[in-house]
Design an enzyme around this catalytic site. Structure first.
Site, short mmCIF file in Angstrom:
data_model
loop_
_atom_site.label_atom_id
_atom_site.label_comp_id
_atom_site.label_asym_id
_atom_site.label_seq_id
_atom_site.Cartn_x
_atom_site.Cartn_y
_atom_site.Cartn_z
CE LYS A 167 41.44 -25.91 36.42
NZ LYS A 167 41.08 -24.57 35.83
N GLY B 234 34.17 -18.18 35.66
CA GLY B 234 33.97 -17.08 34.81
C GLY B 234 32.84 -16.20 35.46
CB ALA C 5 36.16 -21.57 39.33
N GLY C 6 35.80 -18.41 39.70
CA GLY C 6 34.88 -17.48 40.83
C GLY C 6 35.37 -16.29 41.30
CG ASN D 294 41.87 -17.32 32.07
OD1 ASN D 294 41.87 -18.55 31.43
ND2 ASN D 294 42.00 -16.40 31.52
CB THR D 295 37.32 -14.94 33.39
OG1 THR D 295 37.17 -16.13 33.03
CG2 THR D 295 36.32 -14.02 32.93
#
Length: 255
Positions: free
Chosen positions: A94, A155, A182-183, A204-205
């Site tokens: 990635k 994040g 992301a986001g 992830n977050t």
């Protein structure tokens, strides 16, 4: 879903950072039913906690997608990718080349250059990019067979800030796997991404920092499955005015 030489059933890719404990991490990944997990090379060392973390990942039996998180130059990203290939034994990478410290927006110029270098060296590159169509074309020309446009800053949990851009990417690259990266903050964000025609979501977050990461992982998996089914079902078009669902013809008239 086919990603390079690999076919997977789950359309959720999940990260391994920021979890409150290794046990919660393992339970969350299992609840997500994800077959691909992302790992930063910085989490892996030759001994100590890094070695224990690597053993944990191997126990999960998932495919590893190493990333170049934290890299800001072509040289750093390429070097990190080579180290990751040696450590994890995979050509997958990635590719992140960060260009802006506040938004963590990718440096698309460096990204394309690094993608070309790595592709020529046998890597199978998953580039973290913007929704820009020209950048997407350049990445494909550089050898990428997957594109990973951001939904919002990493994040941030803001969801999809550029829906029209993602829609345009789907139309412009009908045969390229598109993974929103992301986001994503809530299951509804993930479902929306899939309804737009994205092939998968990487997050992830949103899971790691949830009050209950395991429950959130399960919710994300369900949302992605529902969103994909909704896309495949071809939803009705939005209308400016109401349309009765019951036919007017044949209704009883009161005299």
């Amino acid at each position: 879903m086919r990603l390079y030489d690999c076919e997977v059933t789950s359309r959720l890719l999940i990260g391994t950072a920021q979890y409150p404990s290794p046990q919660v991490l393992m339970e969350a990944i299992r609840a997500s039913a994800s077959e691909i997990i992302t790992v930063s090379l910085r989490r892996e060392t030759t001994g100590g906690s890094g070695a224990a973390f690597w053993e944990l990942l191997q126990d999960l039996g998932t495919r590893i997608l190493p990333n170049t998180a934290g890299c800001h130059t072509v040289r750093d990203a390429v070097t990190t990718a080579h180290m990751a290939r040696e450590v994890f034994g995979t050509p997958w990478i990635k590719l992140e080349v960060i260009g802006h410290n506040d938004t963590l927006q990718p440096d698309v110029f460096a990204l394309v250059e690094a993608a070309r270098i790595l592709s020529e060296d046998g890597f199978q590159v998953f580039p973290y990019t913007t929704e820009d169509l020209v950048v997407g074309e350049r990445l494909i020309e550089a050898g990428c067979e997957v594109l990973m446009p951001w939904g919002a800053p990493i994040g941030s949990g803001q969801g999809l800030l550029r829906r029209d851009g993602l829609r345009a990417m789907r139309a412009h690259f009908p045969d390229i796997p598109l993974i929103v990266d992301a986001g994503i903050g809530r299951p509804s964000d993930a479902a929306e991404a899939m309804e737009l025609g994205m092939d998968a979501v990487l997050l992830n977050t949103a899971v790691a920092k949830a009050g209950d990461p395991v429950l959130m992982a399960r919710a994300m998996a369900q949302a992605i499955a529902a969103g994909r089914a909704g896309f495949e079902a071809e939803p009705m078009e939005r209308r400016d005015m109401g349309v009765p669902s019951t036919p007017v013809l044949g209704l009883a008239e009161l005299i």
